[in-house]
Write a protein that holds these residues in place. Structure first.
Motif, PDB file in Angstrom:
ATOM      1  N   GLU A 198      35.162 -21.766  10.078  1.00 21.59           N
ATOM      2  CA  GLU A 198      35.808 -20.458   9.986  1.00 21.59           C
ATOM      3  C   GLU A 198      37.305 -20.627   9.729  1.00 21.59           C
ATOM      4  O   GLU A 198      37.877 -20.011   8.818  1.00 21.59           O
ATOM      5  CB  GLU A 198      35.555 -19.697  11.308  1.00 21.59           C
ATOM      6  CG  GLU A 198      36.147 -18.300  11.358  1.00 21.59           C
ATOM      7  CD  GLU A 198      35.256 -17.265  10.688  1.00 21.59           C
ATOM      8  OE1 GLU A 198      34.019 -17.392  10.784  1.00 21.59           O
ATOM      9  OE2 GLU A 198      35.790 -16.344  10.043  1.00 21.59           O
ATOM     10  N   GLY A 199      37.927 -21.510  10.510  1.00 22.23           N
ATOM     11  CA  GLY A 199      39.372 -21.728  10.402  1.00 22.23           C
ATOM     12  C   GLY A 199      39.769 -22.252   9.032  1.00 22.23           C
ATOM     13  O   GLY A 199      40.716 -21.752   8.408  1.00 22.23           O
ATOM     14  N   GLU A 221      42.145 -20.425   2.330  1.00 24.88           N
ATOM     15  CA  GLU A 221      41.813 -19.250   1.522  1.00 24.88           C
ATOM     16  C   GLU A 221      40.731 -19.548   0.482  1.00 24.88           C
ATOM     17  O   GLU A 221      40.887 -19.295  -0.712  1.00 24.88           O
ATOM     18  CB  GLU A 221      43.080 -18.709   0.843  1.00 24.88           C
ATOM     19  CG  GLU A 221      44.027 -18.104   1.859  1.00 24.88           C
ATOM     20  CD  GLU A 221      45.347 -17.648   1.232  1.00 24.88           C
ATOM     21  OE1 GLU A 221      45.503 -17.842   0.010  1.00 24.88           O
ATOM     22  OE2 GLU A 221      46.177 -17.120   1.958  1.00 24.88           O
ATOM     23  N   ILE A 222      39.648 -20.116   0.950  1.00 20.68           N
ATOM     24  CA  ILE A 222      38.535 -20.443   0.058  1.00 20.68           C
ATOM     25  C   ILE A 222      37.790 -19.156  -0.305  1.00 20.68           C
ATOM     26  O   ILE A 222      37.518 -18.316   0.550  1.00 20.68           O
ATOM     27  CB  ILE A 222      37.570 -21.439   0.739  1.00 20.68           C
ATOM     28  CG1 ILE A 222      38.316 -22.746   1.038  1.00 20.68           C
ATOM     29  CG2 ILE A 222      36.342 -21.720  -0.117  1.00 20.68           C
ATOM     30  CD1 ILE A 222      37.547 -23.717   1.894  1.00 20.68           C
ATOM     31  N   ALA A 272      25.546 -27.643  22.206  1.00 23.56           N
ATOM     32  CA  ALA A 272      25.914 -26.249  21.944  1.00 23.56           C
ATOM     33  C   ALA A 272      27.413 -26.152  21.675  1.00 23.56           C
ATOM     34  O   ALA A 272      27.852 -25.472  20.740  1.00 23.56           O
ATOM     35  CB  ALA A 272      25.527 -25.361  23.128  1.00 23.56           C
ATOM     36  N   LEU A 273      28.160 -26.881  22.462  1.00 22.58           N
ATOM     37  CA  LEU A 273      29.616 -26.879  22.296  1.00 22.58           C
ATOM     38  C   LEU A 273      29.992 -27.480  20.944  1.00 22.58           C
ATOM     39  O   LEU A 273      30.864 -26.955  20.234  1.00 22.58           O
ATOM     40  CB  LEU A 273      30.257 -27.686  23.438  1.00 22.58           C
ATOM     41  CG  LEU A 273      31.751 -27.491  23.598  1.00 22.58           C
ATOM     42  CD1 LEU A 273      32.055 -26.091  24.112  1.00 22.58           C
ATOM     43  CD2 LEU A 273      32.327 -28.540  24.553  1.00 22.58           C
ATOM     44  N   ALA A 274      29.319 -28.569  20.562  1.00 19.50           N
ATOM     45  CA  ALA A 274      29.596 -29.224  19.280  1.00 19.50           C
ATOM     46  C   ALA A 274      29.328 -28.264  18.125  1.00 19.50           C
ATOM     47  O   ALA A 274      30.115 -28.179  17.178  1.00 19.50           O
ATOM     48  CB  ALA A 274      28.738 -30.484  19.146  1.00 19.50           C
ATOM     49  N   LEU A 275      28.241 -27.517  18.222  1.00 21.09           N
ATOM     50  CA  LEU A 275      27.879 -26.560  17.177  1.00 21.09           C
ATOM     51  C   LEU A 275      28.943 -25.466  17.082  1.00 21.09           C
ATOM     52  O   LEU A 275      29.388 -25.090  15.986  1.00 21.09           O
ATOM     53  CB  LEU A 275      26.509 -25.952  17.497  1.00 21.09           C
ATOM     54  CG  LEU A 275      25.969 -24.966  16.467  1.00 21.09           C
ATOM     55  CD1 LEU A 275      25.617 -25.684  15.183  1.00 21.09           C
ATOM     56  CD2 LEU A 275      24.746 -24.229  17.007  1.00 21.09           C
ATOM     57  N   LEU A 276      29.369 -24.992  18.224  1.00 22.38           N
ATOM     58  CA  LEU A 276      30.384 -23.943  18.286  1.00 22.38           C
ATOM     59  C   LEU A 276      31.687 -24.421  17.658  1.00 22.38           C
ATOM     60  O   LEU A 276      32.329 -23.706  16.879  1.00 22.38           O
ATOM     61  CB  LEU A 276      30.614 -23.560  19.757  1.00 22.38           C
ATOM     62  CG  LEU A 276      30.731 -22.054  20.020  1.00 22.38           C
ATOM     63  CD1 LEU A 276      29.425 -21.350  19.713  1.00 22.38           C
ATOM     64  CD2 LEU A 276      31.165 -21.797  21.456  1.00 22.38           C
ATOM     65  N   LEU A 277      32.045 -25.640  17.989  1.00 21.36           N
ATOM     66  CA  LEU A 277      33.282 -26.238  17.466  1.00 21.36           C
ATOM     67  C   LEU A 277      33.209 -26.351  15.950  1.00 21.36           C
ATOM     68  O   LEU A 277      34.168 -26.054  15.219  1.00 21.36           O
ATOM     69  CB  LEU A 277      33.459 -27.616  18.103  1.00 21.36           C
ATOM     70  CG  LEU A 277      34.884 -28.167  18.048  1.00 21.36           C
ATOM     71  CD1 LEU A 277      35.786 -27.358  18.967  1.00 21.36           C
ATOM     72  CD2 LEU A 277      34.897 -29.642  18.446  1.00 21.36           C
TER      73      LEU A 277
END
Lengths: 241, 252
Positions: B21-22, B28-29, B10-15
């Motif tokens: 996102e970052g 600026e894609i 779960a943590l890996a997915l979140l990361l």
């Protein structure tokens, strides 16, 4: 009601396994077959069960020839061979189910008497080795055939469980009108249980001697310690050497 | 499932989502090239009401196709098992047939069977069929020898041996085949819809892609993944239900 084996011979390729075996199993009789491992005891069962056809000899049940025919014997193998997806009760009725008429009430009664009353809905993997063998014996007992073939049923159990099981087996069997053919390599077990012991020799299997066991029924564990029992044991051991 | 087992993935997915996102923000894609997860999420909520009929249509298609696939797989395996000669004859042919790319078959089916649901159902059933048939056949072949010996000594008929021993014995194998097939049957359904349909996730996907509405394509991808997992979960639950006797492992 009797099973007559006459001059039975069976070989695999040019190796003779069973040679000229003859004996009878009378109604309500308990007959043990003993002999060293590899003496062809299981092959004999396969011939009697109809899985193998003998080259020579006949098997007659109540006057009818049944050589090479299946389904005339009920069977209890060395491994309990319970069906893992069936509950204890469903396993107990399997044998009778194969012949069309499962009697669930009788199965319940027998299981209760075998202290398996609260395990009716349990699955085999939840049972101990001794319990499994009890279910396997009840399954064989409930099958409608009048003759039961038991192939070293207790050889995988520890010696305490084994003694328990032998006594239980006798108690249960004595209430039923069934004949038993019992394979074992345990002399004490054969003496304790049987009316008659057939001693086999190896390579090929021939009948060395047929011993009539004189002990009266019902038998108790005291029998193991009696002088007479030990003498019979000695006699059979000498015969096997 | 226990928390101690689930927190790492779960943590890996979140990361992963966080990095995604970052990066899209930092570099600026353009959203039509690669939309940020937050944008996909927003799009999902917005488009969901109009998307729902597409989802329902695909689910229906997959359920029907998969049901036929299961039935065909088990039936074929049974026939091949009962008649070894048929098995010898048909088996190589079956294996070869699996090398025909589905993507080629799909347009052919459209030509032969029209634009209705039937060709798509057929494609889903065909892809599900093979792993199920093979796993079932395998299960029939691995019947416990001791149990088989008991049945033979008792004089059981071939029919009794099949229904009382071989078939129930094969159930765990059948389910492993079904689970394998279930993982990609939703995907197969979506791909089949690309090639011509009125409605469905695949249609939504191609329409969105051709109009450069990339966030919507991602919405369709996410929904496809969720549906696949749900489908897999459904059969996992059914398996547990049907193999309760097996829960603590069969003796062996």
């Amino acid at each position: 009601m009797s099973l007559v084996i006459e001059e039975l011979s069976k070989s695999f390729g040019d190796r003779l396994i069973l040679s000229n075996l003859s004996f009878t199993l009378k109604r309500g009789e308990f007959v043990s077959i003993i002999g060293p491992s590899g003496s062809g005891k299981s092959t004999l069962f396969h011939v009697i069960g109809g899985l193998l056809v003998p080259e020579e000899g006949h098997i007659t049940l109540n006057g009818t020839k049944i050589t090479g025919e299946r389904g005339h014997m009920s069977y209890m193998p060395q491994q309990p061979s319970l069906f893992p997806w069936r509950t204890v009760l469903q396993n107990a009725t399997l044998g009778s189910e194969l012949s069309g008429a499962p009697n669930e009430e009788l199965a319940k009664q027998l299981l209760q008497k075998a202290n398996l009353g609260d395990m009716l809905k349990a699955y085999p993997h939840q049972l101990s080795g001794g319990m499994k063998q009890r279910v396997a014996f009840i399954r064989a007992l409930l099958s409608p055939q009048s003759i039961m073939c038991l192939d070293e049923p207790f050889s995988a159990l520890d010696s305490f469980t084994k003694k328990d099981m032998q006594r239980w087996l006798l108690e249960t069997w004595e209430q039923y009108d069934k004949s038993i053919l019992f394979i074992t390599h345990d002399i004490e077990e054969a003496l304790f249980l049987s009316d008659k012991i057939i001693i086999l020799s190896t390579n090929p299997a021939t009948i060395k001697e047929i011993v009539e066991v004189p002990f009266s029924r019902p038998r108790s564990n005291q029998l193991y310690l009696s002088e007479e029992f030990l003498q019979w044991k000695k006699k059979i051991v000498e015969n096997l050497l | 499932m226990k928390f101690s087992k689930i927190w790492r993935p779960a943590l890996a997915l979140l990361l992963f989502l966080f990095l995604w996102e970052g990066l899209t923000r930092f570099l600026e894609i353009e959203p039509w090239v690669l939309p940020a997860p937050s944008l996909i999420m927003k799009e999902m909520i917005e488009v969901f009401p109009s998307f729902t009929p597409h989802i329902i249509s695909t689910v229906k298609l997959v359920l029907i196709g998969f049901t036929f696939g299961i039935l065909a797989g088990i039936t074929t395996a049974t026939i091949l098992h009962v008649f070894p000669k048929v098995r010898e004859t048909i088996m190589p042919f079956l294996v070869i047939s699996q090398n025909v790319p589905i993507i080629v078959l799909a347009p052919l089916f459209m030509i032969w069977f029209g634009m209705g649901d039937f060709p798509k159902v057929l494609i889903i059933a065909m892809t599900a069929f093979f792993p199920i048939a093979i796993a079932t056949l395998d299960g029939f072949g691995q019947t416990d020898r001791e149990l088989m010996h008991y049945m033979k000594m008792m004089g059981a008929t071939r029919k009794q041996i099949f229904f009382k021993l071989q078939l129930p014995h094969a159930i765990p194998s059948i389910f492993s085949g079904i689970k394998i097939a279930a993982t990609y049957s939703v995907m197969t359904g979506v791909v089949a819809e690309w090639l011509g349909a009125q409605q469905g996730i695949g249609v939504f996907m191609t329409l969105s892609a051709s109009s450069y509405r990339t966030p919507r394509v991602f919405v369709a991808i996410v929904v496809t993944i969720i549906l696949s997992l749900a489908f897999f979960g459904l059969f996992l639950a059914l398996e547990k239900l049907f193999t309760r006797w097996n829960r603590e492992g069969v003796e062996k």
